[in-house]
Structures are given as structure tokens and as C-alpha cells.
Write an enzyme that holds these catalytic residues in place. Structure first.
Site, short mmCIF file in Angstrom:
data_model
loop_
_atom_site.label_atom_id
_atom_site.label_comp_id
_atom_site.label_asym_id
_atom_site.label_seq_id
_atom_site.Cartn_x
_atom_site.Cartn_y
_atom_site.Cartn_z
N GLU A 208 0.74 -1.15 -0.05
CA GLU A 208 -0.22 0.02 -0.06
C GLU A 208 0.91 1.14 -0.09
O GLU A 208 1.85 1.46 0.91
CB GLU A 208 -0.79 0.12 1.08
CG GLU A 208 -2.32 0.63 1.16
CD GLU A 208 -3.31 0.20 2.08
OE1 GLU A 208 -4.20 -0.38 1.89
OE2 GLU A 208 -2.83 0.69 3.37
N MET A 386 -7.84 -2.16 3.70
CA MET A 386 -7.38 -1.50 2.67
C MET A 386 -8.11 0.00 2.63
O MET A 386 -7.77 0.68 1.89
CB MET A 386 -7.46 -2.06 1.53
CG MET A 386 -8.88 -2.52 0.98
SD MET A 386 -8.65 -3.47 -0.55
CE MET A 386 -10.27 -4.14 -0.56
N HIS A 408 -1.71 -7.25 15.86
CA HIS A 408 -0.96 -7.30 14.31
C HIS A 408 -1.87 -6.69 13.34
O HIS A 408 -1.38 -6.35 12.28
CB HIS A 408 -0.59 -8.56 14.11
CG HIS A 408 -1.89 -9.53 13.59
ND1 HIS A 408 -3.07 -9.46 13.90
CD2 HIS A 408 -1.87 -9.85 12.27
CE1 HIS A 408 -3.70 -10.26 13.34
NE2 HIS A 408 -2.92 -10.75 12.00
N LYS A 484 -3.36 -5.36 -4.06
CA LYS A 484 -4.07 -6.53 -3.55
C LYS A 484 -3.43 -7.70 -3.73
O LYS A 484 -3.74 -8.15 -5.17
CB LYS A 484 -5.30 -6.40 -3.46
CG LYS A 484 -5.91 -6.92 -1.93
CD LYS A 484 -7.29 -7.79 -2.08
CE LYS A 484 -6.98 -9.18 -2.70
NZ LYS A 484 -6.42 -9.98 -2.10
#
Lengths: 485, 145
Positions: A208, A386, A408, A484
Site C-alpha cells: 500500500e 485497505m 498485528h 492486493k
């Protein structure tokens, strides 16, 4: 399964299930979560974390992080520290994707500078970092070279020209877990992995391009120490693991442990996914040495991916990556077992710490941190969905309550099937683009599975870790471009 | 004809669970193999029969035998980039468990022709079951994706 009736609230953000809850529990289970997050936990967490509490040699508590959800054997978000001399090692406490983790890289570019070239950047990165089912990497190497790579990790990659020496000190374990022994790894694992260095994978793995907006910098001083100094500074974050190699190592040893556990070692576990062996046994040591290879494969993988990202930015902006300020902030692992020194019950002790979907978060001054982060505490990279954004956190002194571990990610809240029924990949891509997030995907339905609402609210999770004294917020990072897997 | 498998919710939040059924264990194994392939590719009919691989495995118990079979498919997906369907599957009881022989047929992954879904990382033991029911055989499998 609702929240167990015998759960006790220890603090605002900590809950304990006593050993009386289930036969065989050796220690209590401790769940770090707000009341709201706790109530939203899926069925399996309570059962699985109390199963973990039955594993031989576990000390303190079997812990679960605020992003916990159902896993295999251990819940995701699970943490267990074992006495290495009398305890077990369990592949179920690490996960199939050994050393799945996050890496964050800086740029000295601002959102305004990146925006006109965002599509080009995302498209080119997608071309350079293969993703999806059966993707092969761009690094061609023989099986023997691969064996060398998995013993040396990111060091191997840097030696081969993929990255900078300083990347290593900015990586957990300096990018190489010592004691990796490729002779403990099957040919099948090598077959699956030797062409996959430099690949992203699929599922929840992504790469990203993000922006640090001024209003999302919670601690400017620490953010500065981590390299986030400009308004609207652009950074690159990615999430991936040890690919088919690590998956096969886990699969192979699950079989070995299942066969040895009961007959040879007389260990009974409540769930076959908790198959384990004494850490000091031949099986335990073989797995530990093989697991380290997978840890290192993953460090090498992320190192090569970082190099590819730098190449693309360099081409697109016509500058050297060093002139673009593309320093790595840090690389964290969230699926491992490691020998660490912790002060436990007032004494320094060596412990085997399993973290599955849980991130090490060393506090300020702890050994194992590079000098640049000695004052701040360890940078912790926590990936959100996302759509909603991700976080850069820092480890804190009070982290000792969970062997210096934090969450996490945001944790899934909706099954993949349910997400696929509710969302359409192409439609989602259009909607995201309207909101200023340009997405490339290897799989449309894979994209739908990763829709923002499929995850817990990342802000709630992060805020819970802060209130629980596990880590603190430094910067929230918003996505603008996403590849992705 | 509807597929003799279906994906399940509420078993594995982050992953893929399915159940498969059929009159014999062999039928259930074939259905489970297709369900695994279908987790990776949207239309399993798009996988052309170009490459053959022999599968020969053994395990102590039927559920572990199914685990081994599906793991073989996952292995070939990474090691040879092959998407495979299974046929001519025979299961025999041996003194110490079960043995399986089968043929796997398929082709190399081609993102241009295969609408790819999730990459299967591993076949888990989570809730794994192969059982006889009143009208045949039934299995539940969870895949880590």
C-alpha cells in the site's frame, strides 16, 4: 459461544479466564480488549485461548490481543511463553504463514507530489511484485542458492544487491534469525518456495502507498524519530510472509508432531492443531531450525519486495531511491516463536515466546533494538483494512505484562464467504477510487473479501492496545494506492 | 447437477471452510479435491486436462488421508504452478491404515484464462472430519488462505 461466564475483569482492558474454567489449564487466559471488542469476539477465541493454556510448560498467562479471532489451534492474536527446558513448541502457535509480517518504507515525497503519478506507481509496482495464486518471483535462483538464502534471510538479499545495509538494522532480528538449518527442511518445501522470493501472495496480503496526514500524527517527536517529518508525507507499507515454503514447513512438522506427540512424549492436547513436541526434543529442535529458515525466507522476501518498490519509485520520479528518502522504518514479524529474555516473576529468564497474529513490541531501552530506536521503543507496524488505514505504533515500558507484545492488525470480523456475498470486487474498486484510493488486484473476488467492513474497527483495536499498556499510537496512515494479492 | 460440496460460514473467519459429500469415501475425496481447486479458481471447468500427475499416498486414518491428498494439490500449485483435478481415485485399507492411488489432471496456471481467487496456503486439521452418515459419506475441511 458467548463470553464465558467465569471471565473476570482485571482492568479496563484486560480480562482473565481462571484455570478452573477448563480441565488441564495450567495458567489463566488473559484477553486484552475493551468491553465492546470482547463482546464482538467470535466463538472460537475463548475456547482456543483456554486450550493454549493447557500446553505443557506455559508460563504466566495464555494471552490474546484485542484483534483476536478464530485461528487453528491458537487463536489469531495468541501469545504463549514457554519454559524452554520443560515446555513445548507448537506450529499451531506460529501459524502456517511463518513470519508473516509488515514492512514500512519512507519517502520524502508529499501527497501532492505523488498524486499525479499514483496510478503509474501502483501499476508498475503491481507489475514488479507478482501477486496471487501461483505467482513466481523475479529472482531466479537454484535450489542450493535458495537453501543459502533461507539460512541468511534479508542478509542474503542485501548481499545480492537487493537493498541497503541499513535496512538490516531496521528489521526485527536484523533480518536473520540465527540457527536456521536448511537440512531440517523438506525437498517439498524447497520445491514450493525457491521461485517465490519477491512475491506478495494473496488473501490479506497487500502493498500500500499511504499518506501521513498532519492530523493523524499523534506523537510528532516519535514520528520524527521514525522518519515521518513532512506534512502529508507518503510512505509504503506491505504485508506478506514466507509463501509456499513456510506453509510447507508448517505442514511437514504438524505431521511429525502429530505422530510423536502422544506415543513418544505422552502429551495430550485438546485440538490436533495444537500438535506439539518438547522444545528440547529432536523433533522440537528440528522444527525450530526449519521454522527459522521460513522466518528468514520471509525476511528475504520482504527485502526483495522493498528493493522492487525502490526501483519503481526511482524510475517514476527519475531519482535515486536515496534521494527520494526511501529508508526503511522497520520490519516486524507477527507469526513466530523465538527465544527471548524477559523478566518473569522478578527474575530474568529465557522464554520461548510464540506469537501468532501478534507483534513483538519492545519498550524503550530494551536489548535487541537498534540504537536509533533505543529511546522511542520499537516501531510496530499494524495493518488495517485497505479502506480504513493502518498504524505505526511504538513499544512501551508496560509491555512486560504481555511479554512485550501487541496486536498485528484490525482482525477479521466477517467471513470471506459473507464478504464475497455482500461486496463485488469491481464495484468496490470504483467506490474506493472515488474516495481517492487506487486499487489493483490479482483477484476481483479476493478484493471483495478484503472490503473494509469485513474487519474490526482498526481505531478501536489500536486504542485498546494503548489503554492496555501494550503499545502507543504514533501515526495513523491512510491508503491512497493498493496492490492486493 | 449441483456440486457435491459447499462452502461454510462460521467455522473459520479468515479462511475457507467447506463440506463435501457423496455415496462413498472416494466420491467425497473427489468432491473435496474440486472444492480445494474451486477455492483457487472461480470456474474449475476452465482448467484443461493437459498435464498428468500420479498421486500415491498413505495415512493412518481416513481424515488424514484426505488431508494428504489435498496437500498434494496445494504442493503442485506452488511447485509446478499446476491446477489439478483428481480422477480414478482408489482407497484401500492396509494393515496400518489407508492407501490412496489417483490420477491428477490439469494445467499450468494461466491468469488470462483462469479467474483466480485465493491462494491456498495449507490444509488444516481444524475441524477436519471424514465420516459415514446415514446416506453416504461426509467431510469438513478448512483451508488456510
Amino acid at each position: 459461544m458467548p463470553v464465558p461466564k467465569d471471565i473476570v475483569r482485571v482492568s479496563d482492558t484486560a480480562w482473565e479466564i481462571p484455570v478452573s474454567h477448563k480441565a488441564g489449564m495450567l495458567v489463566p487466559a488473559r484477553i486484552f480488549a475493551t468491553k465492546t471488542l470482547l463482546a464482538a469476539f467470535d466463538d472460537g477465541v475463548f475456547d482456543q485461548i483456554t486450550n493454549v493454556a493447557t500446553l505443557p510448560g506455559i508460563v504466566g498467562h495464555a494471552c490474546c490481543m484485542p484483534d483476536g479471532h478464530w485461528g487453528y489451534g491458537f487463536p489469531i492474536g495468541g501469545l504463549a511463553a514457554m519454559d524452554p527446558d520443560h515446555g513445548v513448541i507448537s506450529p499451531g502457535g506460529i501459524g502456517f504463514d511463518i513470519n508473516c509480517g509488515m514492512r514500512l518504507c519512507l519517502t520524502n515525497l508529499t501527497y501532492g507530489e505523488v498524486l499525479p503519478r499514483l496510478r503509474t506507481l501502483v501499476d508498475r509496482v503491481a507489475g514488479r511484485v507478482p501477486a496471487g495464486v501461483g505467482a513466481e518471483g523475479t529472482v531466479r535462483l537454484s535450489r542450493d542458492d535458495f537453501r543459502e538464502a533461507v539460512e541468511q534471510g534479508a542478509r542474503w538479499a542485501v548481499k545480492r544487491g537487493f537493498g541497503w545495509k541499513e535496512d538490516l538494522e531496521r528489521t526485527e532480528e536484523e533480518g536473520c534469525l540465527r540457527g536456521a538449518d536448511a537440512s531440517r527442511v523438506s525437498e517439498k518445501a524447497v520445491d514450493r518456495g525457491y521461485r517465490q522470493i519477491g512475491t506478495l501472495g494473496s488473501g490479506n496480503h497487500y502493498l500500500e502507498i499511504q499518506v501521513a496526514r498532519a492530523e493523524n500524527v499523534f506523537d510528532p517527536e516519535t514520528a520524527g524519530a521514525f522518519g515521518i517529518v513532512l506534512p502529508d508525507q507518503v510512505v509504503v507499507m506491505f504485508h506478506c510472509g514466507s509463501r509456499g515454503f513456510g506453509h510447507q514447513v508448517a505442514t511437514d512438522y504438524l505431521r511429525v508432531f502429530l505422530a510423536a506427540m502422544r506415543g513418544k512424549y505422552g502429551i495430550l492436547v485438546p485440538d490436533r492443531e495444537l500438535a506439539c513436541a518438547p522444545f528440547r526434543s529432536p523433533e522440537g529442535q528440528d522444527y525450530f531450525a526449519a521454522m527459522k529458515c521460513a522466518v528468514n525466507m520471509s525476511f528475504a522476501n520482504r527485502q526483495v519486495i522493498l528493493h522492487r518498490i525502490r526501483e519503481v519509485f526511482s524510475e517514476v520520479f527519475g531519482k535515486d531511491p536515496k534521494d527520494l528518502g526511501m529508508r526503511q522504518v522497520y520490519d516486524v514479524s507477527h507469526n513466530t516463536a523465538k527465544i527471548e529474555r524477559h523478566v518473569f516473576e522478578g527474575k530474568p529468564r529465557e522464554l520461548l515466546v510464540h506469537r501468532k497474529g501478534a507483534t513483538r513490541a519492545f519498550g524503550p531501552g530494551m536489548p535487541g533494538l537498534p540504537d536509533i530506536y533505543r529511546k522511542t521503543g520499537q516501531p510496530v507496524i499494524l495493518g488495517g483494512s485497505m479502506e480504513t488505514g493502518s498504524y505505526l505504533l511504538a513499544g512501551v515500558d508496560t509491555g512486560d505484562r504481555a511479554f512485550f507484545t501487541t496486536a498485528h492488525g484490525s482482525g477479521r470480523a466477517m467471513s470471506r464467504t459473507a464478504a464475497r456475498k455482500r461486496y463485488r470486487g469491481r464495484q468496490l474498486q470504483e467506490q474506493l477510487e472515488q474516495r481517492g484510493i487506487y486499487v489493483r488486484t490479482a483477484s476481483w473476488s479476493g478484493l471483495a473479501e478484503e472490503a473494509g467492513p469485513a474487519y474490526k474497527n482498526v481505531d478501536d483495536v489500536v486504542s485498546a492496545t494503548e489503554r492496555a499498556g501494550l503499545s502507543r499510537r504514533v501515526v495513523r496512515l491512510l491508503p491512497i494506492g493498493n496492490v492486493k494479492g | 447437477m449441483t456440486s457435491p460440496y459447499r462452502y461454510l460460514e462460521g467455522i473459520a473467519t479468515a479462511d475457507v471452510a467447506f463440506e463435501a459429500w457423496g455415496p462413498t469415501p472416494e466420491d467425497v475425496f473427489l468432491a473435496a479435491a474440486d472444492a480445494t481447486l474451486n477455492t483457487m479458481v472461480e470456474e474449475i471447468g476452465t482448467v484443461a486436462p493437459r498435464e498428468h500427475r500420479e498421486i500415491s499416498i498413505a495415512a493412518d486414518a481416513l481424515d488424514l488421508l484426505l488431508l494428504e491428498l489435498l496437500q498434494e494439490l496445494v504442493y503442485h500449485k506452488d511447485a509446478e504452478r499446476l491446477l489439478l483435478r483428481v480422477r480414478d481415485l482408489r482407497i484401500e485399507e492396509t494393515g496400518s491404515g489407508y492407501r490412496l492411488q489417483a490420477e491428477a489432471i490439469g494445467e499450468t496456471i494461466d491468469p488470462g484464462r483462469h479467474a483466480l481467487l485465493a491462494d491456498v496456503k495449507a490444509v488444516t486439521l481444524h475441524r477436519l472430519v471424514v465420516e459415514k452418515t446415514t446416506d453416504g459419506w461426509h467431510a469438513i475441511v478448512v483451508l488456510d488462505v
